[in-house]
Design a protein around this motif. Structure first.
Motif, mmCIF file in Angstrom:
data_model
loop_
_atom_site.group_PDB
_atom_site.id
_atom_site.type_symbol
_atom_site.label_atom_id
_atom_site.label_comp_id
_atom_site.label_asym_id
_atom_site.label_seq_id
_atom_site.Cartn_x
_atom_site.Cartn_y
_atom_site.Cartn_z
ATOM 1 N N ALA A 191 0.837 -1.204 0.000
ATOM 2 C CA ALA A 191 0.000 0.000 0.000
ATOM 3 C C ALA A 191 0.873 1.255 0.000
ATOM 4 O O ALA A 191 0.545 2.252 -0.644
ATOM 5 N N SER A 192 2.012 1.180 0.700
ATOM 6 C CA SER A 192 2.875 2.362 0.783
ATOM 7 C C SER A 192 3.543 2.670 -0.552
ATOM 8 O O SER A 192 3.801 3.822 -0.867
ATOM 9 N N ASN A 193 3.820 1.636 -1.342
ATOM 10 C CA ASN A 193 4.299 1.847 -2.716
ATOM 11 C C ASN A 193 3.999 0.599 -3.539
ATOM 12 O O ASN A 193 4.720 -0.389 -3.457
ATOM 13 N N PRO A 194 2.933 0.647 -4.341
ATOM 14 C CA PRO A 194 2.474 -0.548 -5.057
ATOM 15 C C PRO A 194 3.396 -1.014 -6.179
ATOM 16 O O PRO A 194 3.138 -2.050 -6.778
ATOM 17 N N GLU A 195 4.467 -0.268 -6.449
ATOM 18 C CA GLU A 195 5.303 -0.633 -7.591
ATOM 19 C C GLU A 195 6.056 -1.936 -7.385
ATOM 20 O O GLU A 195 6.251 -2.701 -8.317
ATOM 21 N N ARG A 229 0.442 -3.932 -7.817
ATOM 22 C CA ARG A 229 0.539 -2.968 -8.903
ATOM 23 C C ARG A 229 -0.836 -2.487 -9.368
ATOM 24 O O ARG A 229 -0.976 -1.357 -9.819
ATOM 25 N N GLU A 230 -1.846 -3.343 -9.255
ATOM 26 C CA GLU A 230 -3.190 -2.926 -9.652
ATOM 27 C C GLU A 230 -4.032 -2.497 -8.450
ATOM 28 O O GLU A 230 -5.262 -2.594 -8.474
ATOM 29 N N LEU A 231 -3.361 -2.063 -7.396
ATOM 30 C CA LEU A 231 -4.072 -1.515 -6.243
ATOM 31 C C LEU A 231 -5.092 -0.480 -6.711
ATOM 32 O O LEU A 231 -4.751 0.461 -7.424
ATOM 33 N N ALA A 232 -6.336 -0.652 -6.297
ATOM 34 C CA ALA A 232 -7.384 0.268 -6.755
ATOM 35 C C ALA A 232 -7.498 1.488 -5.846
ATOM 36 O O ALA A 232 -7.696 2.605 -6.309
ATOM 37 N N SER A 233 -7.396 1.270 -4.540
ATOM 38 C CA SER A 233 -7.427 2.408 -3.613
ATOM 39 C C SER A 233 -6.897 1.997 -2.254
ATOM 40 O O SER A 233 -6.908 0.816 -1.895
ATOM 41 N N SER A 234 -6.402 2.983 -1.511
ATOM 42 C CA SER A 234 -6.006 2.779 -0.121
ATOM 43 C C SER A 234 -6.020 4.135 0.575
ATOM 44 O O SER A 234 -5.743 5.159 -0.047
ATOM 45 N N ASN A 235 -6.351 4.126 1.842
ATOM 46 C CA ASN A 235 -6.402 5.357 2.630
ATOM 47 C C ASN A 235 -5.067 5.705 3.279
ATOM 48 O O ASN A 235 -4.989 6.660 4.059
ATOM 49 N N ILE A 236 -3.997 4.944 2.988
ATOM 50 C CA ILE A 236 -2.781 5.019 3.812
ATOM 51 C C ILE A 236 -2.196 6.422 3.899
ATOM 52 O O ILE A 236 -1.733 6.845 4.960
ATOM 53 N N SER A 237 -2.244 7.181 2.805
ATOM 54 C CA SER A 237 -1.605 8.507 2.844
ATOM 55 C C SER A 237 -2.429 9.521 3.637
ATOM 56 O O SER A 237 -1.921 10.551 4.055
ATOM 57 N N GLU A 238 -3.697 9.225 3.855
ATOM 58 C CA GLU A 238 -4.555 10.159 4.597
ATOM 59 C C GLU A 238 -4.559 9.896 6.103
ATOM 60 O O GLU A 238 -5.064 10.702 6.877
ATOM 61 N N GLY A 243 -3.062 4.549 12.280
ATOM 62 C CA GLY A 243 -4.409 4.391 11.733
ATOM 63 C C GLY A 243 -4.544 3.096 10.935
ATOM 64 O O GLY A 243 -3.557 2.582 10.407
ATOM 65 N N THR A 244 -5.773 2.589 10.839
ATOM 66 C CA THR A 244 -6.000 1.306 10.166
ATOM 67 C C THR A 244 -6.026 1.493 8.648
ATOM 68 O O THR A 244 -6.774 2.304 8.124
ATOM 69 N N VAL A 245 -5.221 0.687 7.990
ATOM 70 C CA VAL A 245 -5.015 0.808 6.546
ATOM 71 C C VAL A 245 -6.065 0.003 5.791
ATOM 72 O O VAL A 245 -6.242 -1.196 6.049
ATOM 73 N N ALA A 246 -6.785 0.658 4.879
ATOM 74 C CA ALA A 246 -7.728 -0.032 3.988
ATOM 75 C C ALA A 246 -7.041 -0.299 2.660
ATOM 76 O O ALA A 246 -6.228 0.507 2.201
ATOM 77 N N ILE A 247 -7.357 -1.432 2.072
ATOM 78 C CA ILE A 247 -6.732 -1.821 0.804
ATOM 79 C C ILE A 247 -7.788 -2.398 -0.119
ATOM 80 O O ILE A 247 -8.489 -3.337 0.255
#
Lengths: 282, 282
Positions: A191-195, A229-238, A243-247
């Motif tokens: 989530a922190s970097n999907p690459e 790589r095809e991560l659609a969304s995550s709240n991690i940067s907000e 805080g609990t990370v959504a993926i």
């Protein structure tokens, strides 16, 4: 990164820890078999370990049994020793360089920027095999996980990372993966970097990273891949820290011995496809 | 299965274990709030537990604090008690039916085919909320995991399953999911039949299964979904028992409170989408 595209002559073998050292040697046998012709010395670097005196003889015995010329036990325990030309010379004479388990932060802290590590890089470019188990595997890529409880992971900041050896790009490697239930660690990293592809190595399991950037799973255990790589969304940067990370949407694979993965194409390779792929590129 | 398409009037709440029972009651508050109007009795079924005397008073206190009329502590410990018309009557008077944690095989073994369980089904069809934590959550679907060490999973046969209560279809639920690193269990289950969505509930996390078959994550913990429907390949059917399972392509999500998932459409719902979806279908 261009380094992801350039074929490096040597092989990397990343092992999830607790590999068989006394019986069939399924993994270590393949590590030794990848040594370039006429270069059968082995350098074992025990810097990660707090008990080098206990584990160095085991590796010495294994590689001797497999047919190594000399097995050089490099017990580098300081940055001064990491700069020692004698250690550099032993690495320069080795076709296999093997990093033991222990604490990966000791590895980077003591070897980062050292003449020894530069010699390892040069050997890889010259076609040698660089292998590592547990901490030694985690330290291979450009980014390295060095701490973080799996049960706290997926809370922002729970996984601690720093720069690794940079011997391979585009991956993050975690070890003891199934045994310590570390899925959440690679999910937070993704989530922190999907690459970067998450590579979760089970115990007595390993990947050969071929020069063509094809992963080949070996050993009796499992290799889990988490592809963000095809991560659609995550709240991690907000989130605030903790805080609990959504993926939304990561892809997961479980590889066994003989199965592979094309890192660039993000393509799973069943045994037939892996063979074809390796035949094509070597 | 047509049952997957038919909206059942009542709500199911599956909780991953260790839910807060003394502080904010984030999850249990929502369980109670889902009770149909004018039906505020709560039946707590402690059949799964080996220490019912210790946990029943806790739940009695919680639901009383939340405003329950009567809290009926149903300590059913035999099939004879499961057939007892007095217990059936108490369930028939309850708007909330709550299954405690413990051993889910005790739940199905003692309640399977019983008048008590039939009464629970009837209450769900009449709009009551049926909630369960840990073992009580695992038992909700048609198929239930009851044993299997996560570190052995992904070896064929390592996960032990049997029929669950069948209160909800198309899911398999595992609890204490992040805390016990159970990802491999749901991966093995998904390989054995990719049709059912794997729902991995963390501790102090839960899903509300709305009548429209929308999942809503609640509580401070994580809900992990493992979606195997687009499984590309697996060797599981060719293996001997104990053989290592290969898996090509499963999709994984991590839901936090306020996020949701459309079970039929296999669609992740961020908070805005979840709200729109629930507004549409209720």
């Amino acid at each position: 990164m261009t380094s992801q595209r350039i074929a490096i002559p040597g092989h990397i073998v990343a092992i999830g820890g607790a590999e068989d050292k006394t019986s069939d040697l399924e993994i270590l046998k393949q590590v030794f078999a990848l040594a370039p012709r006429g270069s059968n010395d082995v350098a074992v670097i025990a810097t990660a370990s707090s008990i080098p005196d206990q584990i160095l003889p085991d590796y010495k015995a294994v590689f001797t049994r497999l047919g190594a010329g000399h097995v050089h036990a490099l017990d580098i325990q300081s940055r001064k020793q990491a700069a020692d030309p004698d250690n550099v010379r032993l690495i320069e004479h080795s076709g296999v360089i093997f990093f033991t388990g222990g604490d990966q932060l000791r590895l980077t802290n003591l070897l980062g920027g050292s003449a020894t590590l530069n010699a390892v890089r040069a050997r890889l470019l010259a076609g040698a095999v660089v292998a590592g188990t547990s901490a030694g595997a985690a330290a291979m890529p450009g980014t390295m996980i060095y701490d973080g409880n799996a049960t706290d992971a997926l809370r922002k900041g729970a996984v601690n990372m720093t720069s690794g050896f940079g011997l391979v790009d585009g991956l993050v490697i975690d070890s003891h993966f199934l045994e310590r239930g570390r899925f959440t660690r690679l999910m937070e990293v993704g989530a922190s970097n999907p690459e970067h592809l998450g590579v979760g190595l089970g115990e007595d399991a390993a990947v050969i990273i071929h020069p063509s950037r094809i992963l080949e799973a070996i050993g009796p255990g499992h290799v889990i891949l988490i592809d963000s790589r095809e991560l659609a969304s995550s709240n991690i940067s907000e989130l605030s820290m903790g805080g609990t990370v959504a993926i939304e949407h990561m892809v997961i694979h479980a590889l066994i011995s003989g199965h592979g993965f094309d890192i660039e194409a993000r393509r799973y390779l069943t045994p037939d496809k892996l063979k074809a792929c390796l035949a094509e590129t070597t």
